[in-house]
Design a protein around this motif. Structure first.
Motif, PDB file in Angstrom:
ATOM      1  N   ILE A 166       9.613   1.374  15.027  1.00 20.71           N
ATOM      2  CA  ILE A 166       8.637   2.858  15.252  1.00 20.71           C
ATOM      3  C   ILE A 166       9.687   3.475  16.506  1.00 20.71           C
ATOM      4  O   ILE A 166       9.871   4.888  16.305  1.00 20.71           O
ATOM      5  N   ASN A 167       9.921   2.886  17.238  1.00 20.07           N
ATOM      6  CA  ASN A 167      11.336   4.045  18.318  1.00 20.07           C
ATOM      7  C   ASN A 167      12.321   4.305  18.451  1.00 20.07           C
ATOM      8  O   ASN A 167      12.818   5.546  18.412  1.00 20.07           O
ATOM      9  N   ALA A 168      13.099   3.251  16.775  1.00 13.04           N
ATOM     10  CA  ALA A 168      13.879   3.946  16.313  1.00 13.04           C
ATOM     11  C   ALA A 168      14.091   5.033  16.048  1.00 13.04           C
ATOM     12  O   ALA A 168      14.783   6.144  15.570  1.00 13.04           O
ATOM     13  N   ILE A 169      13.206   5.277  14.793  1.00 14.20           N
ATOM     14  CA  ILE A 169      12.552   6.188  13.694  1.00 14.20           C
ATOM     15  C   ILE A 169      12.127   7.578  14.492  1.00 14.20           C
ATOM     16  O   ILE A 169      12.108   8.634  14.247  1.00 14.20           O
ATOM     17  N   ASN A 170      11.307   7.394  15.592  1.00 11.53           N
ATOM     18  CA  ASN A 170      11.010   8.020  16.387  1.00 11.53           C
ATOM     19  C   ASN A 170      11.605   9.284  17.164  1.00 11.53           C
ATOM     20  O   ASN A 170      11.400  10.275  17.232  1.00 11.53           O
ATOM     21  N   SER A 171      13.346   7.959  17.447  1.00  8.39           N
ATOM     22  CA  SER A 171      14.132   8.481  18.431  1.00  8.39           C
ATOM     23  C   SER A 171      15.195   9.371  17.112  1.00  8.39           C
ATOM     24  O   SER A 171      16.146  10.150  17.678  1.00  8.39           O
ATOM     25  N   THR A 172      15.083   8.904  15.891  1.00 11.49           N
ATOM     26  CA  THR A 172      16.656   9.847  15.535  1.00 11.49           C
ATOM     27  C   THR A 172      16.436   9.831  14.546  1.00 11.49           C
ATOM     28  O   THR A 172      17.094  10.657  13.153  1.00 11.49           O
ATOM     29  N   GLY A 173      14.870  10.534  14.218  1.00  9.58           N
ATOM     30  CA  GLY A 173      14.490  10.392  12.885  1.00  9.58           C
ATOM     31  C   GLY A 173      14.870  10.500  11.376  1.00  9.58           C
ATOM     32  O   GLY A 173      14.954   9.246  11.131  1.00  9.58           O
ATOM     33  N   TYR A 174      15.463  11.260  10.593  1.00  8.71           N
ATOM     34  CA  TYR A 174      15.751  11.152   8.762  1.00  8.71           C
ATOM     35  C   TYR A 174      17.480   9.738   9.092  1.00  8.71           C
ATOM     36  O   TYR A 174      16.982   9.371   8.339  1.00  8.71           O
ATOM     37  N   LEU A 175      17.888  10.171  10.469  1.00 10.74           N
ATOM     38  CA  LEU A 175      19.139   9.131  10.736  1.00 10.74           C
ATOM     39  C   LEU A 175      18.593   8.074  10.486  1.00 10.74           C
ATOM     40  O   LEU A 175      18.833   5.941  10.227  1.00 10.74           O
ATOM     41  N   GLY A 176      17.952   7.779  11.745  1.00 10.59           N
ATOM     42  CA  GLY A 176      16.925   5.924  11.621  1.00 10.59           C
ATOM     43  C   GLY A 176      15.975   5.411  10.638  1.00 10.59           C
ATOM     44  O   GLY A 176      16.770   4.164   9.941  1.00 10.59           O
ATOM     45  N   ILE A 177      15.798   6.692   9.538  1.00  9.09           N
ATOM     46  CA  ILE A 177      14.668   6.002   8.289  1.00  9.09           C
ATOM     47  C   ILE A 177      15.938   5.360   7.160  1.00  9.09           C
ATOM     48  O   ILE A 177      16.295   4.637   6.702  1.00  9.09           O
ATOM     49  N   PHE A 178      17.443   6.438   7.508  1.00  7.51           N
ATOM     50  CA  PHE A 178      17.815   6.174   6.492  1.00  7.51           C
ATOM     51  C   PHE A 178      19.113   5.405   6.799  1.00  7.51           C
ATOM     52  O   PHE A 178      18.637   3.699   5.818  1.00  7.51           O
ATOM     53  N   GLY A 179      19.172   4.348   8.097  1.00  9.21           N
ATOM     54  CA  GLY A 179      20.070   3.033   8.063  1.00  9.21           C
ATOM     55  C   GLY A 179      19.183   2.109   7.791  1.00  9.21           C
ATOM     56  O   GLY A 179      19.146   1.385   7.730  1.00  9.21           O
ATOM     57  N   LEU A 180      17.934   1.733   8.371  1.00 12.66           N
ATOM     58  CA  LEU A 180      16.750   1.800   8.332  1.00 12.66           C
ATOM     59  C   LEU A 180      15.993   0.750   6.791  1.00 12.66           C
ATOM     60  O   LEU A 180      16.487   0.420   6.479  1.00 12.66           O
TER      61      LEU A 180
ATOM     62  N   TYR B  29       3.475   9.035   8.654  1.00 20.01           N
ATOM     63  CA  TYR B  29       2.713   9.287   9.821  1.00 20.01           C
ATOM     64  C   TYR B  29       3.065  11.203   9.895  1.00 20.01           C
ATOM     65  O   TYR B  29       2.869  12.092  10.604  1.00 20.01           O
ATOM     66  N   LEU B  30       5.182  10.550  10.738  1.00 17.65           N
ATOM     67  CA  LEU B  30       5.456  12.409  11.194  1.00 17.65           C
ATOM     68  C   LEU B  30       5.737  13.077   9.961  1.00 17.65           C
ATOM     69  O   LEU B  30       5.844  14.193  11.026  1.00 17.65           O
TER      70      LEU B  30
ATOM     71  N   ARG C   5       6.883  17.021  12.224  1.00 13.67           N
ATOM     72  CA  ARG C   5       8.445  16.685  12.287  1.00 13.67           C
ATOM     73  C   ARG C   5       9.245  15.878  11.310  1.00 13.67           C
ATOM     74  O   ARG C   5      10.712  16.664  11.565  1.00 13.67           O
ATOM     75  N   LEU C   6       8.628  16.024  10.099  1.00 16.51           N
ATOM     76  CA  LEU C   6       9.640  15.246   8.921  1.00 16.51           C
ATOM     77  C   LEU C   6       9.263  15.989   7.191  1.00 16.51           C
ATOM     78  O   LEU C   6       7.536  15.995   7.899  1.00 16.51           O
ATOM     79  N   ASP C   7       9.973  16.307   7.289  1.00 17.21           N
ATOM     80  CA  ASP C   7       9.566  16.792   5.602  1.00 17.21           C
ATOM     81  C   ASP C   7       9.416  15.907   4.454  1.00 17.21           C
ATOM     82  O   ASP C   7      10.499  15.305   4.617  1.00 17.21           O
ATOM     83  N   PHE C   8       8.190  15.584   4.022  1.00 18.15           N
ATOM     84  CA  PHE C   8       7.777  14.760   2.931  1.00 18.15           C
ATOM     85  C   PHE C   8       8.925  14.357   2.192  1.00 18.15           C
ATOM     86  O   PHE C   8       9.340  12.943   1.936  1.00 18.15           O
ATOM     87  N   TRP C   9       9.779  15.405   0.914  1.00 12.03           N
ATOM     88  CA  TRP C   9      10.626  14.915   0.418  1.00 12.03           C
ATOM     89  C   TRP C   9      11.689  14.803   0.398  1.00 12.03           C
ATOM     90  O   TRP C   9      12.994  13.625  -0.008  1.00 12.03           O
ATOM     91  N   VAL C  10      11.937  15.292   1.851  1.00 15.06           N
ATOM     92  CA  VAL C  10      12.936  14.926   1.923  1.00 15.06           C
ATOM     93  C   VAL C  10      13.093  13.157   2.656  1.00 15.06           C
ATOM     94  O   VAL C  10      14.132  12.749   2.845  1.00 15.06           O
ATOM     95  N   THR C  11      12.289  13.264   3.303  1.00 15.96           N
ATOM     96  CA  THR C  11      12.582  11.280   3.822  1.00 15.96           C
ATOM     97  C   THR C  11      12.392  10.704   2.030  1.00 15.96           C
ATOM     98  O   THR C  11      12.824   9.949   2.851  1.00 15.96           O
ATOM     99  N   VAL C  12      11.546  11.220   1.301  1.00 16.80           N
ATOM    100  CA  VAL C  12      11.297  10.391   0.101  1.00 16.80           C
ATOM    101  C   VAL C  12      12.746  10.367   0.074  1.00 16.80           C
ATOM    102  O   VAL C  12      13.619   9.182  -0.668  1.00 16.80           O
ATOM    103  N   GLY C  13      13.734  11.525  -0.308  1.00 16.71           N
ATOM    104  CA  GLY C  13      14.609  11.188  -0.748  1.00 16.71           C
ATOM    105  C   GLY C  13      16.219  10.498  -0.007  1.00 16.71           C
ATOM    106  O   GLY C  13      16.637   9.456  -0.448  1.00 16.71           O
ATOM    107  N   LEU C  14      16.220  10.691   1.381  1.00 17.95           N
ATOM    108  CA  LEU C  14      16.736   9.662   1.636  1.00 17.95           C
ATOM    109  C   LEU C  14      16.966   8.649   1.361  1.00 17.95           C
ATOM    110  O   LEU C  14      17.296   7.483   2.111  1.00 17.95           O
ATOM    111  N   ALA C  15      15.608   7.644   2.207  1.00 16.98           N
ATOM    112  CA  ALA C  15      14.675   6.641   1.728  1.00 16.98           C
ATOM    113  C   ALA C  15      15.415   5.874   0.854  1.00 16.98           C
ATOM    114  O   ALA C  15      15.445   4.555   0.252  1.00 16.98           O
ATOM    115  N   THR C  16      14.799   6.670  -1.026  1.00 16.11           N
ATOM    116  CA  THR C  16      15.616   6.730  -1.905  1.00 16.11           C
ATOM    117  C   THR C  16      17.761   6.343  -1.733  1.00 16.11           C
ATOM    118  O   THR C  16      17.826   5.600  -2.465  1.00 16.11           O
ATOM    119  N   LEU C  17      17.704   7.135  -1.269  1.00 16.94           N
ATOM    120  CA  LEU C  17      19.609   6.725  -1.346  1.00 16.94           C
ATOM    121  C   LEU C  17      19.842   6.178  -0.782  1.00 16.94           C
ATOM    122  O   LEU C  17      21.026   4.889  -1.556  1.00 16.94           O
TER     123      LEU C  17
END
Length: 222
Positions: free
Chosen positions: A41-55, A76-77, A82-94
């Protein structure tokens, strides 16, 4: 949000202990999963898309990163803008596809025997590997897609796929479809809960947990 994290932590605990309730195992798992959840939660809260992609990249390589926590919190974000739905899904999928390809080539070059012998050092049990090998042998390449919908073994099919020298384009396609479906569902769950949190709180945590559990069971049964 804290209640949501606790629910997913409990789900991970059940998965890790195989449903066996022991005082020692429960205490250890609760401590570890609680710490991991807070770090995520702290990682995603601090780094946003980058944290999601890395995790999600680490999770895609079969490291014990619980996507069942990463994705709903990302959702939730999304719900608070704070985040865009499809960008989040796209980065997680990639990230998931890249991680899966790493495991594919590990399976290709090392083979299942080496992976089974040393998997426990990377938090992969022999039981998990035997289960996914059996599923791959029984169902063939479609299990690469199907397994992506099953928490606990969803990243492990990459190893037998690589060992069996499955076509890389087919592997990438099945993995992309599976990751996209799973990621979309769990980001949506977090987004929905975030948007309707005031209403959901009046229902109670038990009903929330049961609802999400039913969704997970339905997805796993597909």
């Amino acid at each position: 949000l804290i209640s949501l994290s606790i629910f997913f932590s409990d789900s991970i605990e059940d998965m890790m202990t195989g449903g066996v309730s022991t005082i020692t195992a429960t205490g250890i798992v609760q401590t570890v999963t609680g710490a991991v959840t807070n770090l995520i939660i702290n990682a995603i809260n601090s780094t946003g898309y980058l944290g999601i992609f890395g995790l999600m990249l680490l999770e895609g390589t079969s490291l014990p990163i619980p996507s069942e926590v990463v994705l709903p919190f990302a959702g939730y974000l999304v719900s608070i803008g704070r985040l865009d739905f499809w960008v989040t899904v796209g980065l997680a999928t990639l990230a998931g596809v890249i991680g899966a390809l790493i495991d594919y080539y590990i399976g290709l070059f090392l083979g299942m025997k080496v992976i089974s012998n040393y998997g426990s050092r990377f938090f992969i049990s022999n039981e998990q590997m035997q289960k996914i090998q059996s599923l791959f042998q029984k169902h063939g390449s479609p299990i690469v897609f199907i397994s992506r919908l099953i928490p606990g073994v969803r990243t492990l099919a990459s190893f037998p796929a690589g060992s069996a020298r499955m076509s890389v384009p087919k592997f990438a396609l099945y993995t992309t479809l599976g990751c996209f479906f799973f990621d979309t569902l769990f980001v949506y769950i977090g987004d929905y809960l975030g948007l309707h949190w005031s209403d959901i709180r009046s229902i109670g945590l038990l009903e929330i947990g049961l609802t999400i559990a039913v969704i997970i069971i339905i997805v796993a049964a597909l």
